[in-house]
Design a protein around this motif. Structure first.
Motif, PDB file in Angstrom:
ATOM      1  N   GLN A 613       0.864  -1.189   0.000  1.00 44.65           N
ATOM      2  CA  GLN A 613       0.000   0.000   0.000  1.00 44.65           C
ATOM      3  C   GLN A 613       0.900   1.239   0.000  1.00 44.65           C
ATOM      4  O   GLN A 613       1.812   1.359   0.811  1.00 44.65           O
ATOM      5  N   ILE A 614       0.636   2.130  -0.935  1.00 45.42           N
ATOM      6  CA  ILE A 614       1.381   3.392  -0.995  1.00 45.42           C
ATOM      7  C   ILE A 614       0.454   4.520  -0.553  1.00 45.42           C
ATOM      8  O   ILE A 614      -0.679   4.640  -1.031  1.00 45.42           O
ATOM      9  N   ASN A 615       0.930   5.334   0.362  1.00 43.05           N
ATOM     10  CA  ASN A 615       0.177   6.507   0.800  1.00 43.05           C
ATOM     11  C   ASN A 615       1.005   7.763   0.514  1.00 43.05           C
ATOM     12  O   ASN A 615       2.197   7.811   0.830  1.00 43.05           O
ATOM     13  N   ILE A 616       0.357   8.737  -0.071  1.00 42.41           N
ATOM     14  CA  ILE A 616       1.032   9.980  -0.446  1.00 42.41           C
ATOM     15  C   ILE A 616       0.238  11.154   0.122  1.00 42.41           C
ATOM     16  O   ILE A 616      -1.004  11.188   0.035  1.00 42.41           O
ATOM     17  N   ARG A 617       0.961  12.085   0.667  1.00 42.78           N
ATOM     18  CA  ARG A 617       0.319  13.322   1.143  1.00 42.78           C
ATOM     19  C   ARG A 617       1.071  14.511   0.557  1.00 42.78           C
ATOM     20  O   ARG A 617       2.264  14.673   0.798  1.00 42.78           O
ATOM     21  N   PHE A 618       0.341  15.301  -0.202  1.00 45.99           N
ATOM     22  CA  PHE A 618       0.885  16.547  -0.746  1.00 45.99           C
ATOM     23  C   PHE A 618       0.138  17.707  -0.091  1.00 45.99           C
ATOM     24  O   PHE A 618      -1.096  17.700  -0.015  1.00 45.99           O
ATOM     25  N   ASN A 619       0.888  18.691   0.377  1.00 45.42           N
ATOM     26  CA  ASN A 619       0.236  19.847   0.995  1.00 45.42           C
ATOM     27  C   ASN A 619       0.979  21.119   0.593  1.00 45.42           C
ATOM     28  O   ASN A 619       2.192  21.217   0.763  1.00 45.42           O
ATOM     29  N   MET A 620       0.235  22.050   0.032  1.00 46.50           N
ATOM     30  CA  MET A 620       0.803  23.341  -0.339  1.00 46.50           C
ATOM     31  C   MET A 620      -0.027  24.439   0.320  1.00 46.50           C
ATOM     32  O   MET A 620      -1.250  24.483   0.173  1.00 46.50           O
ATOM     33  N   LYS A 621       0.665  25.300   1.067  1.00 47.89           N
ATOM     34  CA  LYS A 621      -0.019  26.394   1.761  1.00 47.89           C
ATOM     35  C   LYS A 621       0.671  27.706   1.440  1.00 47.89           C
ATOM     36  O   LYS A 621       1.883  27.834   1.591  1.00 47.89           O
ATOM     37  N   LEU A 622      -0.124  28.675   0.989  1.00 49.07           N
ATOM     38  CA  LEU A 622       0.386  30.025   0.775  1.00 49.07           C
ATOM     39  C   LEU A 622      -0.268  30.910   1.828  1.00 49.07           C
ATOM     40  O   LEU A 622      -1.450  31.244   1.738  1.00 49.07           O
ATOM     41  N   ALA A 623       0.507  31.258   2.845  1.00 48.48           N
ATOM     42  CA  ALA A 623      -0.027  32.027   3.971  1.00 48.48           C
ATOM     43  C   ALA A 623      -0.159  33.509   3.634  1.00 48.48           C
ATOM     44  O   ALA A 623      -1.072  34.187   4.106  1.00 48.48           O
ATOM     45  N   SER A 624       0.767  34.033   2.852  1.00 48.51           N
ATOM     46  CA  SER A 624       0.692  35.419   2.404  1.00 48.51           C
ATOM     47  C   SER A 624       0.183  35.443   0.972  1.00 48.51           C
ATOM     48  O   SER A 624       0.319  34.463   0.239  1.00 48.51           O
ATOM     49  N   TYR A 625      -0.381  36.561   0.580  1.00 50.05           N
ATOM     50  CA  TYR A 625      -0.916  36.640  -0.785  1.00 50.05           C
ATOM     51  C   TYR A 625      -0.419  37.856  -1.551  1.00 50.05           C
ATOM     52  O   TYR A 625      -0.709  38.010  -2.728  1.00 50.05           O
ATOM     53  N   HIS A 626       0.361  38.734  -0.890  1.00 50.11           N
ATOM     54  CA  HIS A 626       0.942  39.884  -1.587  1.00 50.11           C
ATOM     55  C   HIS A 626       2.446  39.901  -1.328  1.00 50.11           C
ATOM     56  O   HIS A 626       2.880  39.856  -0.174  1.00 50.11           O
ATOM     57  N   PHE A 627       3.241  39.954  -2.410  1.00 48.56           N
ATOM     58  CA  PHE A 627       4.695  39.884  -2.310  1.00 48.56           C
ATOM     59  C   PHE A 627       5.329  41.024  -3.106  1.00 48.56           C
ATOM     60  O   PHE A 627       4.879  41.352  -4.211  1.00 48.56           O
ATOM     61  N   GLN A 628       6.381  41.592  -2.568  1.00 48.39           N
ATOM     62  CA  GLN A 628       7.120  42.637  -3.255  1.00 48.39           C
ATOM     63  C   GLN A 628       8.026  42.029  -4.334  1.00 48.39           C
ATOM     64  O   GLN A 628       8.302  40.828  -4.309  1.00 48.39           O
ATOM     65  N   PRO A 629       8.504  42.845  -5.274  1.00 47.10           N
ATOM     66  CA  PRO A 629       9.317  42.316  -6.382  1.00 47.10           C
ATOM     67  C   PRO A 629      10.547  41.533  -5.942  1.00 47.10           C
ATOM     68  O   PRO A 629      10.958  40.595  -6.639  1.00 47.10           O
ATOM     69  N   ASP A 630      11.134  41.885  -4.793  1.00 47.82           N
ATOM     70  CA  ASP A 630      12.348  41.181  -4.369  1.00 47.82           C
ATOM     71  C   ASP A 630      12.077  39.732  -3.952  1.00 47.82           C
ATOM     72  O   ASP A 630      13.005  38.959  -3.727  1.00 47.82           O
ATOM     73  N   ALA A 631      10.784  39.360  -3.857  1.00 46.84           N
ATOM     74  CA  ALA A 631      10.431  37.973  -3.530  1.00 46.84           C
ATOM     75  C   ALA A 631      10.242  37.120  -4.785  1.00 46.84           C
ATOM     76  O   ALA A 631       9.946  35.924  -4.681  1.00 46.84           O
ATOM     77  N   TYR A 632      10.438  37.719  -5.954  1.00 46.44           N
ATOM     78  CA  TYR A 632      10.123  37.015  -7.195  1.00 46.44           C
ATOM     79  C   TYR A 632      10.923  35.725  -7.369  1.00 46.44           C
ATOM     80  O   TYR A 632      10.366  34.668  -7.698  1.00 46.44           O
ATOM     81  N   GLN A 633      12.228  35.788  -7.171  1.00 45.03           N
ATOM     82  CA  GLN A 633      13.056  34.602  -7.390  1.00 45.03           C
ATOM     83  C   GLN A 633      12.677  33.480  -6.423  1.00 45.03           C
ATOM     84  O   GLN A 633      12.669  32.298  -6.798  1.00 45.03           O
ATOM     85  N   SER A 634      12.355  33.839  -5.181  1.00 43.77           N
ATOM     86  CA  SER A 634      11.940  32.825  -4.200  1.00 43.77           C
ATOM     87  C   SER A 634      10.635  32.162  -4.624  1.00 43.77           C
ATOM     88  O   SER A 634      10.495  30.932  -4.557  1.00 43.77           O
ATOM     89  N   LEU A 635       9.678  32.963  -5.087  1.00 44.71           N
ATOM     90  CA  LEU A 635       8.400  32.405  -5.541  1.00 44.71           C
ATOM     91  C   LEU A 635       8.576  31.556  -6.793  1.00 44.71           C
ATOM     92  O   LEU A 635       7.966  30.490  -6.931  1.00 44.71           O
ATOM     93  N   LYS A 636       9.406  32.033  -7.701  1.00 47.90           N
ATOM     94  CA  LYS A 636       9.663  31.284  -8.936  1.00 47.90           C
ATOM     95  C   LYS A 636      10.261  29.913  -8.623  1.00 47.90           C
ATOM     96  O   LYS A 636       9.845  28.885  -9.183  1.00 47.90           O
ATOM     97  N   LYS A 637      11.213  29.878  -7.702  1.00 47.97           N
ATOM     98  CA  LYS A 637      11.837  28.615  -7.299  1.00 47.97           C
ATOM     99  C   LYS A 637      10.846  27.734  -6.554  1.00 47.97           C
ATOM    100  O   LYS A 637      10.790  26.516  -6.765  1.00 47.97           O
TER     101      LYS A 637
END
Length: 656
Positions: A613-637
């Protein structure tokens, strides 16, 4: 479109346009040899084209015969085609105001494709008028005979009576621009703020007063005229990407905000002084402040079953549902001349009419409610430093209850209480408190936006995997799906989801609580998966259903404007795979976790295998919803890694 009003220009008093020595002024129809020879734009070698030159010349002209004045806008633009196969700008739409009262007129328009000595002019019959939302119109045409090296050139003139809406000038476009010039020549008693947006600097900014240069329309005197010249050079293209607010917030442009216009008859129209003036203006308007005095009317319209609810929050919810169900939104935002009584009887109205009715109804139910004005996401952010009424194009209601402000919008029939449409999630709004004075409030989105999926599949003798998927959607994710279903019809939505994909077959698609909008929207369906087979190995990609964000939305090398998702969200995906006696696990992808800085987001995937039996859990959470331009590379990655987890990391099984 015939030039039926070209004669109007014959009555316009000629105005001498002066240019500084450093200002470039190109003549229509005469590209230079250097422009013909240009075959690559070095600042952006991959550009499909480049705007060689553009100019906007705006001035107020006296029409002596009619003893009136008009705003004249002359525009000239010249574009070089560098790669015809990738060039998507051959069709042009020139917007202008229509309507029954004081429509703008577009005249003296001409367009030509230059291919060396060969000139292909757009014929008169190839220009045609199209309708746009509201009272808008546009003149549309397409350049002929486009090829590598073509130079496309067009010009037009718009004659308008809308002095409060000069529109300003955009220096930045989807194509890079070599040179952009904007000039205005206006009577000095027409006062505007000149606001420069974007991060590009002007190469020219000149202002001068010419005494007694403007002849009054009555031809009885003169007043001073003011000339302003703005120019930019070597302007990069602006590439729009997902999850951004209006491009108007970020592109390089000059805006003319009206401060005060003193007419030649002594009448003074003040547009922006203070927020107290704005409050008074809205309070005294027949189609706004006067329409907020209909509490008694709505008390008679509200059923006693609503008015008798003791709990204030439940009473507010009932009032909201009553207004929401009573009206159909006509697609218009901020409009004039409304009467809420008439709109209630017609059951059809604009955003303004419906939400002013909501404020009245809440007050009728003895609740504390006020009107709110704002700018929609695609309209740009309002100016905070001083009031500019043209910034605002939308109206909401705000309910004040238990020391909490709850924004409400009854125009969307799929929106639960306290969830305003996505179009209104634009940072902040202005609450119109006619007693204590208006104030800014933050627009905070509903926070519980969840997409939860649970899939259980099992191996079958024929080599396929089959099972069932259950999904739950809440908040804005559910609202968006319900709106899509309403637009497409339920059967079309089901059909689209049951469409067979490569290796995946979906059937028996079911929806639950579709019309119970206060509850999460539930979906379920049966699924059959045919995995890839390589020898005695089976390659199975476990994330066969789309997550809320399934692709990396960020692909630019860098981005100079903020990222705005509108709201926070969580996406959970559970997969259970029963291998039975058909397979054993050869290799599982690695469990791993990635995080954004400052705990703004996290994405994890965990794989376990036990007893076939294989069990997989994927969870993605975005706590903030507004980011300044200097966060672009982090979001892209971050999103790049997330997509790798979902699409590029299969499970390898071995046949038994």
């Amino acid at each position: 479109m015939p030039l039926r009003n070209l004669v109007l220009l014959l009555f316009i008093l000629a105005i001498t346009i002066s240019y500084s020595q450093s200002t470039r002024f190109d003549t229509f129809g005469k590209p230079t040899q250097a422009e013909y020879k240009l075959n690559n734009y070095k600042p952006k070698p991959d550009a499909a084209g480049v705007i060689l030159y553009e100019s906007g010349n705006y001035y107020v002209a006296s029409i002596v015969k009619k003893a009136t004045i008009r705003l004249v806008r002359e525009v000239h633009r010249k574009i070089k085609v560098l790669n015809a196969k990738k060039f998507d700008f051959a069709t042009v739409e020139i917007p202008y105001k229509g309507g029954r009262f004081s429509p703008e007129e577009i005249l003296d328009y001409k367009a030509v494709t230059h291919n060396g000595a060969l000139q292909n002019f757009v014929p008169e019959e190839a220009f045609f008028e199209i309708e746009q939302p509201g009272n808008g119109k546009a003149l549309k045409f397409t350049f002929p005979n486009i090829q590598d090296g073509s130079i496309l050139e067009y010009r037009y003139t718009i004659v308008s009576s809308y002095f409060y809406d000069i529109e300003g000038w955009e220096f930045q476009h989807k194509l890079p621009t070599v040179y952009s010039l904007f000039q205005t020549v206006l009577p000095a008693n027409f006062k505007y703020n000149h606001i420069l947006y974007g991060n590009k600097k002007l190469s020219i900014r000149n202002s001068s007063i010419k005494p007694k240069a403007f002849v009054l329309p009555s031809n009885t005197g003169h007043v001073d005229s003011e000339t302003n010249i703005f120019a930019m050079q070597n302007i990069p293209s602006f590439t729009e990407e997902e999850y951004m607010l209006s491009r108007q917030n970020y592109i390089s442009r000059i805006v003319y905000e009206p401060l005060e216009i003193e007419t030649f008859h002594g009448y003074e129209q003040v547009y922006t002084r203070s927020w107290d003036d704005v409050d008074d203006r809205f309070k005294n308007r027949r189609d706004f402040g006067e329409q907020l005095k209909k509490k008694s009317y709505f008390r008679r319209k509200l059923p006693n079953s609503i008015l008798d609810i003791e709990d204030e929050l439940e009473r507010a919810k009932a009032v909201y549902r009553f207004i929401q169900n009573n009206y159909i939104w006509n697609g218009r935002y901020f409009n004039y001349g409304i009467k809420v009584k008439d709109v209630f009887d017609e059951k059809l109205g604009s955003v303004t009419a419906i939400n002013l009715s909501l404020v009245n109804a809440l007050k009728a139910a003895k609740l504390d409610a006020k009107s709110v004005i704002l700018s929609t996401r695609n309209n740009g952010l309002p100016t905070e430093h001083y009031p500019v009424l043209s910034n605002f194009n939308y109206v909401l209601a705000v309910l004040l209850i238990d020391n909490e402000e709850i924004l409400l919008d009854a125009t969307d029939k799929q929106a639960p209480f306290a969830i305003i449409p996505f179009r209104a999630l634009n940072v902040q709004a202005r609450v119109l408190d006619f007693k204590k004075g208006s104030y800014w409030m933050d627009i905070k989105p509903f926070e519980q936006n969840i997409q939860y999926m649970n899939a259980k599949i099992a191996a079958e003798a024929q080599g396929q995997f089959s099972g069932k998927v259950n999904q739950m959607n809440s908040g804005y994710i559910a609202l968006n799906k319900r709106n899509i279903i309403e637009e497409k019809t339920l059967q079309q939505y089901k059909k689209a989801h049951e469409k067979t994909k490569a290796g995946i077959e979906i059937n028996d698609y079911q929806l639950e609580d579709l019309n119970t909008i206060e509850k999460p929207l539930k979906e379920s369906y049966n699924i059959t998966i045919t995995p890839e087979v390589v020898g005695d190995k089976v390659i199975l990609y476990p994330f066969f259903n789309k997550t809320y964000i399934a692709e990396n939305p960020f692909k630019l090398k860098e981005r100079s404007y903020p990222m705005d998702f509108g709201f926070p969200f969580t996406n959970t995906y559970l997969v259970s795979i029963d291998l039975g006696n058909a397979y054993k696990v050869e290799q599982l992808p690695k469990s791993r976790s990635i995080k954004l800085p400052n705990n703004d987001g996290e994405c994890t995937v965990a794989y376990t295998a036990k007893d076939n039996q294989i069990n997989i859990r994927f969870n993605m959470k975005l706590a903030s919803y507004h980011f300044q331009p200097d966060a672009y590379q982090s979001l892209k990655k971050f999103f790049g890694s997330m997509v790798s987890m979902l699409k590029e990391e299969p499970i390898t099984l071995k046949k038994l």
